[in-house]
Design a protein around this motif. Structure first.
Motif: not given
Length: 389
Positions: A57-73, A130-139, A188-190
């Motif tokens: 639940h927590s990481l999915m919300k962060l993933l959504d934020i990271s995809h946002h064109p303004i919030l993610g960066p 997987t989720y955290l890796s994508e979050i960090l890549a988006n941020a 570390i892996a992410a």
């Protein structure tokens, strides 16, 4: 139009920063002018640093934020906490800050069990990595990654409402120790998989929950090129070796992990259990960081010769030294005076702080930004005690 609408867009954020969250959000709903004037502050307060737990639940919300064109960066720091559910439904309520208002919800054992199973499935499937890796890549502007318990993570209150139990961050039982070790490995892996340019990394569970250095045993990392090894310049670690553990057993993975980052300029290394002399000696012999400028150490006993060795290895780069609650033994051979002489003559130290330390049982407190230690060395050699602030 309200009176506040007549204020300049520079004044409004200065006022808004003192408001509680609910009042701040209501202010932003007042008008388009107020919303636009506080937008930069809104991003800074709620998105620059994101604190989450390793739940779906927590990481999915962060993933959504990271995809946002303004919030993610806008994300600059990602903090993952150790909060989790346990087989026995352990609550961590006593550890929460006293100022934090808490609601009491009826305990729902069935729901708790469902979320506990989901937590294990999420971890075992590797989706958390997987989720955290994508979050960090988006941020793309994220430069700080931490495992810490300084704030309430997003998603913890949701689990409390759903189950009646606030997720614990305790590391007392065996399940929790293994879980926190897994969380560390996921982070570390992410970071490695995402290719993110991390500049500051922190493993600081805090509140008496420091982890054993053996958690940092990653032999596979020495066989690959870490993308963030080239960018990491600051590392903060809070460790807790077992009292009866062979110092050579835990010091090697700790030193090996630190050595993964040869460009480190700042190292904060603290122990929340008093580290014995042999432990620090093994560690001081293994550390070598060619670019180290700032070294902060605390929570151990050592021989002054061990500090001499550690400082000597880094004498070409070291500029700031902080010792906090360190017990130093000289073996009555004058090596404390050698240490002070080294700080004055051989090292180019511009800042030295010795706080709450003792030399052969005598309190030493030294706080000096513009060092001139030649006169002090004679005093220290004769009295072995100094209070200089």
């Amino acid at each position: 139009m309200s009176d506040i609408d007549h204020l300049s867009p520079e004044i409004i954020p200065m006022i808004a920063r003192y408001l509680e969250s609910r009042d701040f959000f209501n202010l932003r709903l007042g008008s388009l002018y107020l919303r636009d004037s506080t937008f930069a502050l809104f991003l800074k307060l709620y998105f620059r640093t994101r604190t989450h737990m390793l739940s779906r639940h927590s990481l999915m919300k962060l993933l959504d934020i990271s995809h946002h064109p303004i919030l993610g960066p806008s994300i600059r720091s990602v903090v993952i906490t150790t909060n989790h559910l346990t087989p026995d439904g352990l609550s961590d309520e006593p550890y929460l800050p006293t100022w934090m208002e808490r609601n009491v919800y009826p305990i729902d054992k069935k729901r708790y069990r469902e979320y506990y199973i989901q937590q294990n499935s999420f971890r075992q499937s590797g989706l958390d990595t997987t989720y955290l890796s994508e979050i960090l890549a988006n941020a793309v502007h994220c430069r700080t990654l931490a495992l810490a318990d300084r704030d309430q993570p997003w998603g913890a209150a949701f689990l409390e409402r759903e189950t009646g139990v606030y997720p614990t961050s305790s590391m007392e039982n065996e399940y929790s120790k293994i879980y926190v070790q897994q969380v560390t490995h996921v982070i570390i892996a992410a970071a490695t998989a995402s290719g993110v340019s991390i500049e500051k990394f922190e493993l600081n569970a805090g509140l008496g929950r420091a982890m054993n250095p053996s958690v940092l045993r990653f032999p596979e990392l020495h066989r690959i090129q870490l993308p963030w090894a080239a960018t990491l310049t600051s590392l903060r670690l809070l460790m807790s070796p077992n009292y009866d553990e062979d110092p050579h057993v835990w010091s090697k993975p700790l030193a090996d992990f630190i050595s993964l980052f040869p460009r480190l300029e700042v190292l904060d290394l603290y122990f929340n259990r008093r580290l014995q002399q042999a432990g620090f000696q093994a560690l001081s012999q293994a550390l070598s960081l060619p670019n180290l400028r700032i070294l902060r150490l605390g929570g151990f006993d050592c021989l002054s010769d061990d500090l001499l060795l550690l400082f000597g290895i880094h004498q070409n780069s070291l500029r700031e030294v902080v010792l906090n609650h360190v017990g130093i033994s000289t073996r009555l051979d004058g090596s404390w005076q050698k240490l002070v002489t080294m700080l004055h003559a051989q090292l180019q130290i511009t800042k030295l702080e010795i706080v709450g330390c003792n030399v052969d049982g005598h309190l030493i407190c030294l706080r000096k930004s513009d060092l001139s230690l030649s006169a002090q060395s004679q005093v220290l050699g004769e009295t072995r005690q100094l209070l200089y602030v």
